[in-house]
Design a protein around this motif. Structure first.
Motif, short mmCIF file in Angstrom:
data_model
loop_
_atom_site.label_atom_id
_atom_site.label_comp_id
_atom_site.label_asym_id
_atom_site.label_seq_id
_atom_site.Cartn_x
_atom_site.Cartn_y
_atom_site.Cartn_z
N VAL A 1 5.18 6.21 -3.68
CA VAL A 1 4.70 5.36 -2.59
C VAL A 1 3.48 6.01 -1.96
CG1 VAL A 1 5.26 4.37 -0.33
CG2 VAL A 1 7.03 4.49 -2.10
N ILE B 1 1.18 5.97 1.34
CA ILE B 1 1.18 5.51 2.72
C ILE B 1 -0.21 4.98 3.08
CG2 ILE B 1 1.52 6.18 5.13
CD1 ILE B 1 4.08 6.23 3.41
N LYS B 2 -0.23 3.78 3.65
CA LYS B 2 -1.51 3.17 4.02
C LYS B 2 -1.61 3.06 5.55
CE LYS B 2 -1.93 0.82 -0.40
NZ LYS B 2 -1.93 -0.47 -1.14
N GLU C 1 1.10 2.43 7.56
CA GLU C 1 2.40 2.66 8.20
C GLU C 1 2.36 3.88 9.13
OE1 GLU C 1 3.20 0.93 4.08
OE2 GLU C 1 1.97 2.54 4.91
N VAL D 1 10.01 4.46 7.49
CA VAL D 1 8.92 3.85 6.73
C VAL D 1 9.36 3.54 5.30
CG1 VAL D 1 6.63 4.25 5.74
CG2 VAL D 1 7.07 4.85 8.12
N LEU D 2 10.04 4.50 4.65
CA LEU D 2 10.46 4.29 3.26
C LEU D 2 11.51 3.19 3.15
CD1 LEU D 2 10.59 7.92 1.79
CD2 LEU D 2 8.85 6.17 1.43
N SER D 3 12.42 3.12 4.14
CA SER D 3 13.46 2.09 4.09
C SER D 3 12.85 0.69 4.16
CB SER D 3 14.47 2.29 5.23
OG SER D 3 13.88 2.01 6.48
N GLU D 4 11.64 0.59 4.73
CA GLU D 4 10.95 -0.70 4.81
C GLU D 4 10.10 -0.98 3.58
OE1 GLU D 4 8.87 -0.12 8.45
OE2 GLU D 4 10.62 -0.51 9.72
N ARG D 5 9.84 0.07 2.78
CA ARG D 5 8.98 -0.08 1.60
C ARG D 5 9.75 -0.18 0.28
NH1 ARG D 5 3.55 1.86 1.80
NH2 ARG D 5 3.58 1.46 -0.45
N VAL D 6 10.94 0.45 0.24
CA VAL D 6 11.71 0.45 -1.01
C VAL D 6 13.06 -0.21 -0.77
CG1 VAL D 6 10.56 2.53 -1.85
CG2 VAL D 6 12.70 2.75 -0.59
N SER D 7 13.75 -0.58 -1.83
CA SER D 7 15.00 -1.34 -1.70
C SER D 7 16.22 -0.43 -1.60
CB SER D 7 15.15 -2.28 -2.90
OG SER D 7 15.13 -1.54 -4.11
#
Length: 300
Positions: free
Chosen positions: A6, A8-9, A11, A18-24
């Motif tokens: 991942v 980070i842009k 976020e 942040v990761l919980s919002e980007r990955v499943s």
């Protein structure tokens, strides 16, 4: 081993959020991988509270699924309530909650795996569905999560101190005042690693209590936990000079005979993870506890 990368842009905030919002994957699962050093930022291991920056390169190594080796056992289990998300169990005195060294079988988890087919996976193969614990010789109510979403909701309620956990305890000595609050930090004892103690740099721990009935040399109290430290009630009651009767670890040698400490988790309340409804359950005290109270009343 699977790997997720991942970048980070825009976020901002903690890496686990942040990761919980980007990955499943759930936030709790990501926190576990962070703890196990399976997540790196720009090649460096970080903690859950790391604040991400623009351009950070995050690498998540996802371990292969571990085959469940804890055996389901047909052990009698009192299921007070169950639906598709949660279950409430009335644990008998003497039952260990989950497998550990010396207790691979005969635990609440072994029984849960037999009686309840779906259990959350957040706490891994050793503690499926287990959101919180009570000691082996403490009887009473436990909430169990049947999926990860429910687990996260129940765990958050414990963290935010919005769930209700009330206990009954029979303690040594006659407590003169009707109500009290014990605010004393708890950590591992320096004298005995198997025990907890009130120590200066321990974790915050708060216990509220109210007198229910007084006897000669003993008091029956109701306690409500704000926090859930290991052995919290037992340590706090010893700290104020009123150890729990029958407690082999924190109580005096001369005490009431029973099956361990006279401590019962009698009331459990929480908001249902899906419906948002507040639910509360109560458990009657064990027979040996009730008989002991009757004897004390007769003697009194």
């Amino acid at each position: 081993m699977e790997q997720i990368n991942v970048t980070i842009k825009d976020e901002k905030g903690r890496i686990d959020k942040v990761l919980s919002e980007r990955v499943s994957y759930s936030r709790s699962q990501i926190q576990l991988w962070l703890k196990e050093q399976m997540v790196t930022v720009n090649g460096e291991v970080v903690r859950s509270n790391y604040k991400v920056k623009n351009g950070d390169e995050v690498e998540i190594k996802i371990p292969e699924p571990v085959e469940l080796v804890i055996e389901a056992e047909d052990i009698p289990l009192t299921v007070v309530y169950e639906d598709q998300d949660v279950a409430v169990i009335d644990k008998p005195q003497g039952m260990v909650v989950h497998p550990a060294a010396g207790h691979a079988n005969g635990t609440l988890v072994n029984a849960l795996m037999y009686h309840i087919k779906d259990l959350s996976s957040i706490n891994g193969v050793i503690r499926p569905g287990i959101v919180h614990r009570i000691d082996k010789d403490t009887s009473g109510l436990l909430m169990v999560a049947k999926n990860d979403k429910a687990h996260e909701s129940l765990a958050e309620q414990l963290k935010e101190k919005t769930s209700v956990r009330k206990y009954l305890a029979l303690v040594h000595g006659e407590i003169g005042h009707d109500k009290g609050e014990i605010d004393a930090p708890i950590g591992r004892s320096k004298a005995d690693r198997k025990m907890q103690d009130v120590i200066e740099n321990g974790k915050p721990a708060v216990t509220h209590f109210e007198v229910v009935e007084r006897f000669k040399d003993y008091t029956l109290i109701e306690l409500q936990l704000e926090t859930g430290r290991t052995h919290q009630i037992r340590v706090h009651m010893k700290y104020i000079g009123h150890p729990v009767a029958g407690d082999p670890l924190y109580g005096p040698r001369r005490t009431l005979k029973g099956n361990g400490q006279f401590l019962h988790a009698k009331t459990l309340g929480f908001v249902h993870p899906t419906t948002g409804e507040y639910m509360e359950f109560n458990s009657p005290i064990p027979e040996v506890f009730e008989k002991t109270l009757e004897q004390l009343r007769n003697n009194h």
